[in-house]
Design an enzyme around this catalytic site. Sequence first.
Site, PDB file in Angstrom:
ATOM      1  N   GLY A 165      12.140  11.018  -2.869  1.00 42.57           N
ATOM      2  CA  GLY A 165      11.863  12.396  -2.445  1.00 42.57           C
ATOM      3  C   GLY A 165      11.805  13.318  -3.649  1.00 42.57           C
ATOM      4  N   TYR A 197      18.788  17.471  13.199  1.00 35.69           N
ATOM      5  CA  TYR A 197      19.041  17.394  11.750  1.00 35.69           C
ATOM      6  C   TYR A 197      20.551  17.316  11.482  1.00 35.69           C
ATOM      7  CZ  TYR A 197      19.070  19.038   6.853  1.00 35.69           C
ATOM      8  OH  TYR A 197      19.271  19.183   5.506  1.00 35.69           O
TER       9      TYR A 197
HETATM   10  N1  SER Z   1      18.245  24.356   4.402  1.00 38.73           N
HETATM   11  C1  SER Z   1      18.495  23.488   5.519  1.00 38.73           C
HETATM   12  C2  SER Z   1      17.741  23.905   6.715  1.00 38.73           C
HETATM   13  O1  SER Z   1      17.581  25.092   6.878  1.00 38.73           O
HETATM   14  C3  SER Z   1      19.955  23.449   5.825  1.00 38.73           C
HETATM   15  O2  SER Z   1      20.516  22.376   5.174  1.00 38.73           O
HETATM   16  O3  SER Z   1      17.362  23.092   7.499  1.00 38.73           O
END
Ligand code: SER
Length: 325
Positions: free
Chosen positions: A12, A146
Site C-alpha cells: 500500500g 472498518y
Molecule cells: N481516517 C480514518 C477514517 O476516517 C480513521 O482511521 O476512516
Amino acid sequence: MPLRKDKILVIGASGQIGVELTLALRKQYGNNNVVASDLREENALLKDTGPYVSLDMMNKEMLHVQVIRQNITQIYLLAAMLSATGEKNPNLAWHLNMQGLLNVLDIAREEKLHKVYWPSSIAVFGPTSPKINCPQQTIIEPSTVYGISKYAGEFWCNYYFNRYGVDVRSIRYPGLISYKSAPGGGTTDYAVEIYQEALDHNKYNCFLSENTYLPMMYMPDAIRATLELMNAPAENISIRTAYNISGMSFSPNEIAESIKTHLPDFNMHYKADSRQAIADSWPQSIDDSVAKKDWGWKPQYDLQKMTDDMFNNLKATKTLNQDQD
Ligand code: SER
C-alpha cells in the site's frame, strides 16, 4: 547510514501513509532495502527513490513469492478500505482488511520475519466508548465495518504474537492530515481537503457539522510515532493489540478559524452527510498514556502549527506547478 541489515516490504506504498512512510524508511534503511508495492501505479513521489513492485496482497502465493525472492525481513501493511467507503461495500471491506492481514501474518510466521507493522484506528471505538480521553482499555463496540475489521485485526495480531512469536506492532491512528498524498474514503478526510480548497477557492463545503470534535494528527507526527514504535525494544511493548496515540482534537469550526489566520475571507459551509453518523460514533479525544510510558510517545504538532506548515508546503507546491506550466 542504513539502520541495520533488514529488507522491508511496504504494502500500500502509494497511499496516504504509504508514500511518506516508504520515504522515511528509505532514509533509515537505505533506498534499496525498502521495496514499495501497491495495486495502484507507483506514486510520483516514490519514482526513482527505490524498488517498486506491483502486488496484490490478496494473492497470498504471489505475496509469499515476493517475500522470498526479495529476502524480505519486515512487512509494513498499509493497504485498507477506510470507514466511509467501507460502509458502501461492507463485505468487500471486511474481506480486504481481514484477508490481507491474515496473509501477511501467516507469511511472517512461516518465513520468521523480524517484524510486522499494521495500523489500527480510532474507528475501533464505538458509541459506548468514553468520548473524552478514551482510554487504551475500555468498552469497545465498533459500529462501522472498518472499525470491526480493525478491532478483529488487533486480536489477530495479539494472537500471532502470543501463539507464534510474530513481532507485530500496531497503532490506532487518529485522522491523519497530510499534503503529499491524498487519503481516500475516510470520515476524517475533510481536514485534508479543506486546506487545498481554501487555497484554491477560499471556501469549503464541509460534510461534518461544525462542532464535531475528532482526534487528529499531522502526518509527520504519525510517521515518527510509527518509526519510534517499530524501533523500540521488544521488551518495552506491553500492548500487542494496538496503541492509542493522541495528537490533537478539533472541530470543523476550529480548523476553519485556524485557516482564517492565513486567509481572513475563508468561507465555510456545512452540510452533514452519512459520514456524520460515523464521526458521532467515535471518541472526541484519546488517552495515550500507555504509549507515552512504553516507548516515549510525544506529539509535536498542534492545530495552528499544522495549519502553518500545511499552507507553507501547499503554497510551495502550487508555485512549483505554476512555474512548470
Ligand atoms: N481516517 C480514518 C477514517 O476516517 C480513521 O482511521 O476512516
